[in-house]
Motif scaffolding. Structure first.
Motif, PDB file in Angstrom:
ATOM      1  N   VAL A 113       0.856  -1.187   0.000  1.00 47.49           N
ATOM      2  CA  VAL A 113       0.000   0.000   0.000  1.00 47.49           C
ATOM      3  C   VAL A 113       0.895   1.242   0.000  1.00 47.49           C
ATOM      4  O   VAL A 113       1.889   1.303   0.714  1.00 47.49           O
ATOM      5  CB  VAL A 113      -0.902  -0.006   1.248  1.00 47.49           C
ATOM      6  CG1 VAL A 113      -1.684   1.297   1.356  1.00 47.49           C
ATOM      7  CG2 VAL A 113      -1.850  -1.181   1.199  1.00 47.49           C
ATOM      8  N   ASN A 114       0.542   2.204  -0.831  1.00 46.36           N
ATOM      9  CA  ASN A 114       1.245   3.490  -0.838  1.00 46.36           C
ATOM     10  C   ASN A 114       1.088   4.126   0.548  1.00 46.36           C
ATOM     11  O   ASN A 114      -0.032   4.329   1.011  1.00 46.36           O
ATOM     12  CB  ASN A 114       0.605   4.372  -1.916  1.00 46.36           C
ATOM     13  CG  ASN A 114       1.324   5.690  -2.085  1.00 46.36           C
ATOM     14  OD1 ASN A 114       2.075   6.120  -1.221  1.00 46.36           O
ATOM     15  ND2 ASN A 114       1.090   6.331  -3.212  1.00 46.36           N
ATOM     16  N   PRO A 115       2.192   4.440   1.228  1.00 46.27           N
ATOM     17  CA  PRO A 115       2.056   4.943   2.608  1.00 46.27           C
ATOM     18  C   PRO A 115       1.178   6.193   2.714  1.00 46.27           C
ATOM     19  O   PRO A 115       0.502   6.378   3.716  1.00 46.27           O
ATOM     20  CB  PRO A 115       3.496   5.227   3.052  1.00 46.27           C
ATOM     21  CG  PRO A 115       4.356   5.060   1.856  1.00 46.27           C
ATOM     22  CD  PRO A 115       3.594   4.255   0.850  1.00 46.27           C
ATOM     23  N   VAL A 116       1.166   7.050   1.707  1.00 45.34           N
ATOM     24  CA  VAL A 116       0.335   8.256   1.833  1.00 45.34           C
ATOM     25  C   VAL A 116      -1.157   7.949   1.686  1.00 45.34           C
ATOM     26  O   VAL A 116      -1.986   8.804   1.947  1.00 45.34           O
ATOM     27  CB  VAL A 116       0.728   9.366   0.825  1.00 45.34           C
ATOM     28  CG1 VAL A 116       2.164   9.794   1.027  1.00 45.34           C
ATOM     29  CG2 VAL A 116       0.500   8.937  -0.612  1.00 45.34           C
ATOM     30  N   ARG A 117      -1.494   6.726   1.260  1.00 48.46           N
ATOM     31  CA  ARG A 117      -2.913   6.374   1.133  1.00 48.46           C
ATOM     32  C   ARG A 117      -3.433   5.657   2.383  1.00 48.46           C
ATOM     33  O   ARG A 117      -4.608   5.347   2.476  1.00 48.46           O
ATOM     34  CB  ARG A 117      -3.131   5.467  -0.079  1.00 48.46           C
ATOM     35  CG  ARG A 117      -2.718   6.067  -1.390  1.00 48.46           C
ATOM     36  CD  ARG A 117      -3.734   7.045  -1.942  1.00 48.46           C
ATOM     37  NE  ARG A 117      -3.280   7.593  -3.205  1.00 48.46           N
ATOM     38  CZ  ARG A 117      -2.690   8.784  -3.336  1.00 48.46           C
ATOM     39  NH1 ARG A 117      -2.545   9.567  -2.278  1.00 48.46           N
ATOM     40  NH2 ARG A 117      -2.265   9.198  -4.508  1.00 48.46           N
ATOM     41  N   ARG A 118      -2.558   5.330   3.305  1.00 46.57           N
ATOM     42  CA  ARG A 118      -3.012   4.658   4.521  1.00 46.57           C
ATOM     43  C   ARG A 118      -3.773   5.634   5.415  1.00 46.57           C
ATOM     44  O   ARG A 118      -3.503   6.827   5.392  1.00 46.57           O
ATOM     45  CB  ARG A 118      -1.806   4.146   5.324  1.00 46.57           C
ATOM     46  CG  ARG A 118      -1.188   2.903   4.778  1.00 46.57           C
ATOM     47  CD  ARG A 118       0.103   2.634   5.513  1.00 46.57           C
ATOM     48  NE  ARG A 118       0.707   1.396   5.040  1.00 46.57           N
ATOM     49  CZ  ARG A 118       0.621   0.237   5.697  1.00 46.57           C
ATOM     50  NH1 ARG A 118       0.015   0.166   6.855  1.00 46.57           N
ATOM     51  NH2 ARG A 118       1.166  -0.850   5.195  1.00 46.57           N
ATOM     52  N   GLN A 120      -4.785   6.459   9.509  1.00 44.50           N
ATOM     53  CA  GLN A 120      -4.322   6.125  10.855  1.00 44.50           C
ATOM     54  C   GLN A 120      -5.356   5.206  11.525  1.00 44.50           C
ATOM     55  O   GLN A 120      -6.540   5.532  11.538  1.00 44.50           O
ATOM     56  CB  GLN A 120      -4.151   7.402  11.670  1.00 44.50           C
ATOM     57  CG  GLN A 120      -3.379   7.169  12.930  1.00 44.50           C
ATOM     58  CD  GLN A 120      -2.764   8.449  13.459  1.00 44.50           C
ATOM     59  OE1 GLN A 120      -3.339   9.523  13.348  1.00 44.50           O
ATOM     60  NE2 GLN A 120      -1.586   8.347  14.052  1.00 44.50           N
ATOM     61  N   PRO A 121      -4.905   4.046  12.061  1.00 42.73           N
ATOM     62  CA  PRO A 121      -5.842   3.120  12.694  1.00 42.73           C
ATOM     63  C   PRO A 121      -6.559   3.797  13.871  1.00 42.73           C
ATOM     64  O   PRO A 121      -5.950   4.576  14.593  1.00 42.73           O
ATOM     65  CB  PRO A 121      -4.943   1.992  13.201  1.00 42.73           C
ATOM     66  CG  PRO A 121      -3.714   2.075  12.371  1.00 42.73           C
ATOM     67  CD  PRO A 121      -3.539   3.531  12.073  1.00 42.73           C
ATOM     68  N   GLY A 141      -6.156  -2.688  11.996  1.00 42.46           N
ATOM     69  CA  GLY A 141      -5.039  -2.254  11.166  1.00 42.46           C
ATOM     70  C   GLY A 141      -3.701  -2.459  11.853  1.00 42.46           C
ATOM     71  O   GLY A 141      -2.656  -2.137  11.302  1.00 42.46           O
ATOM     72  N   GLU A 224      -6.936  -9.237   1.597  1.00 41.92           N
ATOM     73  CA  GLU A 224      -7.014  -8.015   0.793  1.00 41.92           C
ATOM     74  C   GLU A 224      -8.278  -8.001  -0.054  1.00 41.92           C
ATOM     75  O   GLU A 224      -8.876  -6.951  -0.265  1.00 41.92           O
ATOM     76  CB  GLU A 224      -5.758  -7.865  -0.089  1.00 41.92           C
ATOM     77  CG  GLU A 224      -4.608  -7.249   0.687  1.00 41.92           C
ATOM     78  CD  GLU A 224      -3.332  -7.083  -0.129  1.00 41.92           C
ATOM     79  OE1 GLU A 224      -3.266  -7.589  -1.264  1.00 41.92           O
ATOM     80  OE2 GLU A 224      -2.397  -6.453   0.401  1.00 41.92           O
ATOM     81  N   VAL A 228     -10.451  -4.842   0.638  1.00 40.31           N
ATOM     82  CA  VAL A 228     -10.453  -3.831  -0.422  1.00 40.31           C
ATOM     83  C   VAL A 228     -11.747  -3.876  -1.223  1.00 40.31           C
ATOM     84  O   VAL A 228     -12.414  -2.859  -1.409  1.00 40.31           O
ATOM     85  CB  VAL A 228      -9.248  -4.029  -1.370  1.00 40.31           C
ATOM     86  CG1 VAL A 228      -9.323  -3.040  -2.533  1.00 40.31           C
ATOM     87  CG2 VAL A 228      -7.945  -3.866  -0.611  1.00 40.31           C
ATOM     88  N   PHE A 282      -7.534   0.812   5.455  1.00 37.41           N
ATOM     89  CA  PHE A 282      -7.740   1.431   4.147  1.00 37.41           C
ATOM     90  C   PHE A 282      -8.618   2.671   4.285  1.00 37.41           C
ATOM     91  O   PHE A 282      -9.465   2.730   5.176  1.00 37.41           O
ATOM     92  CB  PHE A 282      -8.413   0.435   3.189  1.00 37.41           C
ATOM     93  CG  PHE A 282      -7.516  -0.665   2.738  1.00 37.41           C
ATOM     94  CD1 PHE A 282      -6.514  -0.415   1.821  1.00 37.41           C
ATOM     95  CD2 PHE A 282      -7.655  -1.952   3.237  1.00 37.41           C
ATOM     96  CE1 PHE A 282      -5.669  -1.431   1.396  1.00 37.41           C
ATOM     97  CE2 PHE A 282      -6.818  -2.980   2.830  1.00 37.41           C
ATOM     98  CZ  PHE A 282      -5.819  -2.716   1.903  1.00 37.41           C
ATOM     99  N   PRO A 283      -8.442   3.647   3.389  1.00 37.49           N
ATOM    100  CA  PRO A 283      -9.260   4.863   3.483  1.00 37.49           C
ATOM    101  C   PRO A 283     -10.740   4.570   3.260  1.00 37.49           C
ATOM    102  O   PRO A 283     -11.598   5.268   3.776  1.00 37.49           O
ATOM    103  CB  PRO A 283      -8.697   5.754   2.372  1.00 37.49           C
ATOM    104  CG  PRO A 283      -7.896   4.876   1.487  1.00 37.49           C
ATOM    105  CD  PRO A 283      -7.443   3.711   2.312  1.00 37.49           C
TER     106      PRO A 283
END
Lengths: 441, 585
Positions: A113-118, A120-121, A141, A224, A228, A282-283
């Motif tokens: 996963v792209n870190p900027v798309r995660r 925060q749990p 998460g 996933e 997802v 995931f967002p």
């Protein structure tokens, strides 16, 4: 997996070791799957026309004229809702006698996963076990292992956690499970009537050890899919990661790689991180939470496997037998949930952080009182009270057979504090003391 | 035409390529597989065979797949717009990538080509310039971003023209330079530089001497780091490395903070992504993110790019240093970088050194730390790159190769201690084992004498002695029992506890206590040393502990209160009364 008509069949194996075979072949892709006399294998090295295969089932009985076909794809899993309630082996083939799964074929071990798309749990996962919910709260998460000696009931605790957690799906990745443990999981899930939300990928001790290298990726690929595509909260149970790492070291040894600490491959950290980092919020709302088991030898956490794991995971849960109460407890000192700060006192009652810290601090005082006693020094009256407190705390809260809600845990905590200590000894904020300190104590 | 090649062998991300022309060590090439370009770097050449490490997964790559060599090493793109970006280890802008998952072979532009920047010229026609001379500047998040003569330009140039003040895009020509042969060169706001080469376009690099305030007492007061200094933080997992790193990167008095998240947990980077855009920079009042650059190559991202990530971050730091700015670079963790080196060395079948790390590990680490430093630029201005790396020693054992190699080169050592962390004494930096070599620099002594006072260093040394003696006494008490030693020993122990609780320990989650400015540190140090110099009278050891607990409690309440407020003074007044109770007149 049916052989297609145009597939080329190779019949000249030039080299065989315990885990690998080498043959001459052309146009082969790296990581590609092959079948050698019906056994699955994967390309791990290509030098010119020499292709080296890692044979998952071991190479016993493979002749130099074995028939080899390449499947033109890397290991994959067919994903769909039909996965739910089913048991599979490490290759994703059903072992419960049911039909094959229909669905989209997805390569396992997919991208990160792209870190900027995660996100925060932030969602608490309740388990009813106070040693976890009160002192080491889990968050969706998160990735967290049990560090336990092989004789401890980690599989039972994990099954309990899985059933109580309000996850939409539970995915079990069993690596080197004994047949008895495999049947245990099957029975527990069955008895709880939870089978329809459980997917299992199981490699037992009866299967070749190298096969278990596929299990975590299979389990996480299924996870996933649900997280997802369906936005579900998925809990992945991986037991036992130590046996997974052992399989890694077997393969790297057969490949003549130079071992690093504790005969583990130099890439152990990256190999484990690739698995654990699949835990994510995931967002779009879905999440993957990983609870794993890392068995220790004699409680040694400096061994390469628990050590590397500790640097990757967000905390660890330690089980220990408390001889004072004769029960297995979640050790409050060595256990840690790095993400608990995101939820305690916020998703739980306001007094949670303070009660948790006060009780652990007093439990620590009890530990030093015990040391004093062992060293032959006299105990003060305070020391004696901490010891009394510790016993009840251990029995009523830390023991793994506890199953109560978080508010009840906090109330029990206050009751124990009130029974054994004076208000000024617990060091809790005055405004909380006014509200929660037991009156009749 | 550039060199082409074909794939000859594949072992994980190590690929052998047969090249049809010249190939340079560290040259970048692209492997084409099923329409996707995979970036790779040459790490060894043998005859026509180049061994390349691929920055991506090599799944599906085939023998005979074509390879294109680029003729240059791994480069970063330098220009306005780098601040507050989130890059991966190869400087791809992570925010520009589509989808939730990282796609193989997805390379994105690190800068924004269409943004207009308000350019102000600093040079004029006829000026003689050289590499890194300032031609103009733009305002980047409140910082003067100098547009420089590209670092690759050799020798002297004459400015033919510089554009007028106004709005320009990064690729617009902003100046024309003429070289010694009369040839004209157009200069834009963008330039490239290979990450593995240090940017050395400065006049001199003296020994660093200026204190870099971090607001963390156990660093600033006890073992200070300086602008352009180097430090490292080794510690077993769970000892608070990450919290400490985040605290430093939030509070440090730097113009620019570059964070290299190298092979660590993704959720820790997410914390920075989530928090930094909300938090205020304590020095400018702007948002923290505006002065921050994140290079994120978390543990699940490709290993070879992890190795590159620290170099990418360092090159970005050096770029901003050339503008005369104070840069702080943090790398978490250099052990993961070393492990990436080990994985590659292993695949190359090199003879291993200790713990299977490559033999040249300590040379690689030394070279990297040497890129930090305080410099005087050619125009007389100064700039600095301060570097703090964390080390994750296997099994918490500080005798492992990465820790030992780093210890040889880093000048500050902040040893995180498991037992301090277990006792919740955060930050868990062991004050006795840790050191700052800068305390021994006469240049630093001179600087700090002017900034604080000439007694400062002597006080610090005395404080360390008290801590050491406190520790010795505590060991004796453990052996002999509380009543087995004189009361004087208990007092000595508790004085060291006062220092521990009030100066060393600091609450990273408390709004006030998390960041202590230097004047306040000085004030509290004097207060605490005053207590240590006071003689107290006790009848028996049982009184000592409870008395000093009251002292500590009041001092800690002072730490939690805003400096010099009524609340602060009230606690100080109470403290003075407590001291007078037992003070020997």
């Amino acid at each position: 997996m049916a052989t297609k008509a145009f597939q080329k069949i190779y019949t000249k194996v030039t080299q065989i070791t315990k885990a690998t075979c080498t043959l001459r072949a052309e146009g082969i892709g790296y990581d590609e799957l092959a079948e050698i006399n019906g056994r699955l294998a994967q390309v791990v090295k290509i030098i010119g026309d020499d292709v080296t295969l890692q044979v998952f089932g071991g190479t016993e009985g493979i002749p130099t004229n074995a028939e080899v076909t390449f499947l033109g794809k890397s290991p994959s899993l067919k994903v769909s809702d039909q996965l739910a309630g089913r048991f599979f082996n490490a290759f994703g083939d059903p072992i419960d006698g049911g039909p094959d799964i229909e669905g989209q074929e997805v390569a396992i071990g997919g991208p990160s996963v792209n870190p900027v798309r995660r996100k925060q749990p932030s969602e608490l996962i309740g388990t009813g076990i106070a040693g976890i919910d009160l002192n080491n709260t889990l968050v969706s998460g998160q990735k967290i292992p049990f560090f336990a000696d092989p004789d401890q009931p980690f599989n039972q605790v994990m099954a309990m956690v899985a059933l109580r957690a309000k996850a939409d799906k539970i995915i079990l990745g069993g690596m080197g499970l004994t047949n008895d443990d495999y049947l245990f999981f099957r029975n527990v899930f069955d008895n709880a009537g939870a089978l329809d939300r459980i997917v299992s990928f199981v490699n037992t001790t009866e299967n070749p050890p190298v096969e278990r290298l596929l299990v975590p990726d299979m389990a996480l690929t299924a996870a996933e899919y649900f997280a997802v595509e369906k936005n579900e909260s998925v809990l992945v149970l991986l037991t036992d990661m130590t046996l997974y790492a052992d399989a890694l070291s077997i393969v790297s040894n057969r490949m003549d790689q130079i071992p690093s600490k504790d005969s583990m491959p130099g890439s152990l950290y990256s190999d484990l991180a690739k698995i654990y980092e699949k835990a994510v919020q995931f967002p779009s709302g879905g999440s993957i939470t990983i609870i794993a088991v890392t068995t220790l030898s004699g409680g040694d956490i400096t061994h390469a496997i628990p050590d590397n794991t500790g640097y990757i995971t967000e905390g660890q849960l330690f089980l220990r037998r408390d001889s004072d109460v004769g029960k297995v407890i979640v050790d409050p000192f060595r256990s840690l949930s790095r993400l608990k700060q995101l939820v305690i006192g916020d998703k739980t009652r306001e007094d949670h952080p303070q009660v948790m810290n006060a009780a652990i601090r007093l439990f620590a005082d009890a530990a030093s009182a015990k040391t004093k006693l062992e060293n032959g020094f006299d105990l003060t009256e305070y020391d004696q009270r901490t010891l009394d407190f510790a016993k009840e705390y251990s029995n009523d809260l830390l023991a793994i057979d506890v199953n109560i809600g978080t508010d009840d845990m906090l109330d029990t905590g206050w009751k124990l504090l009130g029974r054994h200590f004076k208000p000024e000894e617990v060091g809790i904020k005055q405004e909380l003391m006014n509200k929660y300190w037991p009156k009749e104590a | 035409m550039s060199t082409q090649g074909k794939v000859k062998g594949i072992i994980a991300n190590l690929v052998t390529v047969e090249a049809d022309g010249p190939v340079a060590q560290n040259e970048i090439c692209y492997l084409q597989t099923r329409g996707t370009d995979l970036m790779a770097e040459v790490i060894k050449v043998n005859g026509a065979n180049a061994f390349v490490q691929v920055f991506e997964s090599t799944r599906g790559l085939k023998i005979g797949d074509p390879v294109r060599f680029t003729g240059h090493m791994l480069e970063v793109t330098l220009g306005p717009g780098i601040l507050s970006k989130n890059y991966d280890g190869l400087q791809n802008d992570l925010d520009k990538m589509d989808g939730v998952f990282l796609k193989r072979g997805d390379y994105t532009n690190p800068l924004d080509d269409d943004t207009l920047w308000n350019f102000k010229p600093l040079a004029k026609a006829g000026d003689e310039v050289e590499a890194a001379s300032w031609l103009g500047e733009v305002n980047e998040n409140g910082k003067p971003h100098r547009i420089m003569v590209p670092f690759v330009f050799e020798g002297k140039y004459t400015v033919k023209s510089v554009v007028e003040a106004g709005e320009y895009k990064i690729n617009d020509t902003i100046a024309v330079l003429v070289d010694a042969d009369g040839k004209e060169h157009n200069v834009t706001m963008v330039q490239k530089w290979p990450v593995k080469k240090a940017i050395t376009a400065y006049r001199e690099k003296p020994r660093p001497f200026k204190l870099l305030e971090t607001g963390v007492r156990t660093i600033d007061t006890i073992n200070p780091i300086v602008e352009g200094g180097t430090g490292f933080i080794p510690g077993p997992f769970g000892t608070g490395k990450t919290v400490l790193q985040h605290a430093i990167s939030k509070q440090a008095e730097a113009d620019i903070v570059v964070i290299a998240a190298c092979g660590e947990r993704a959720n820790e980077v997410v914390e920075i992504f989530t928090e930094f855009p909300e938090l205020d920079d304590p020095h400018t009042g702007r948002k923290l993110m505006e002065r921050t650059i994140i290079v994120a190559n978390t543990s699940n991202m490709p290993v070879a790019a992890r190795e590159a990530s620290v170099y990418t971050a360092m090159t970005l730091s050096e770029y901003y240093r050339s503008m005369g700015l104070k840069v702080l670079m943090m790398a978490d963790s250099t052990s993961r970088w070393a492990q990436a080196l080990r994985e590659m060395s292993n695949r190359l079948e090199e003879l291993p050194g200790q713990d299977a790390f490559p033999m040249d590990l300590s040379a690689v680490i030394a070279n990297f730390y040497a890129r930090a430093g305080f410099v005087y630029l050619n125009n007389g201005e100064s700039g600095s790159v301060t570097f703090i790396g964390t080390v994750s020693p296997a099994g918490g054992n500080l005798k492992e190769p990465v820790t030992e190699s780093t210890k040889k080169v880093a000048r500050c050592f902040y040893a995180l201690q498991q037992s301090r962390a277990d006792g919740k004494r955060y930050p868990a930096i062991n004050p006795i084992e840790s050191y700052s070599k800068y305390l021994e620099y006469p240049e630093f002594e001179e600087y700090i004498a002017k900034r604080i006072g000439d007694k400062w260093i002597a006080s610090i040394n005395e404080l360390k002695t008290i801590l050491l003696r406190g520790q010795e006494v505590s060991e004796q008490i453990n052996i002999l029992g509380d009543d087995g030693v004189p009361v004087e020993y208990h007092i000595r122990f508790w004085k060291s506890e006062v220092i521990d609780f009030v100066i060393l320990q600091q609450d990273a989650f408390d709004k006030v206590d998390m960041n202590t400015p230097l004047e306040r540190q000085e004030y509290m140090l004097n207060k605490v040393m005053g207590i240590c110099h006071t003689d107290f009278q006790f009848e028996s050891f049982t009184e000592v502990g409870s008395y000093f607990k009251r002292v500590i409690n009041n001092l800690r309440q002072m730490n939690y209160s805003e400096f010099e407020t009524d609340e602060f003074k009230k606690f100080e007044e109470e403290l003075n009364q407590i001291i007078n109770e037992r003070k020997v007149a």
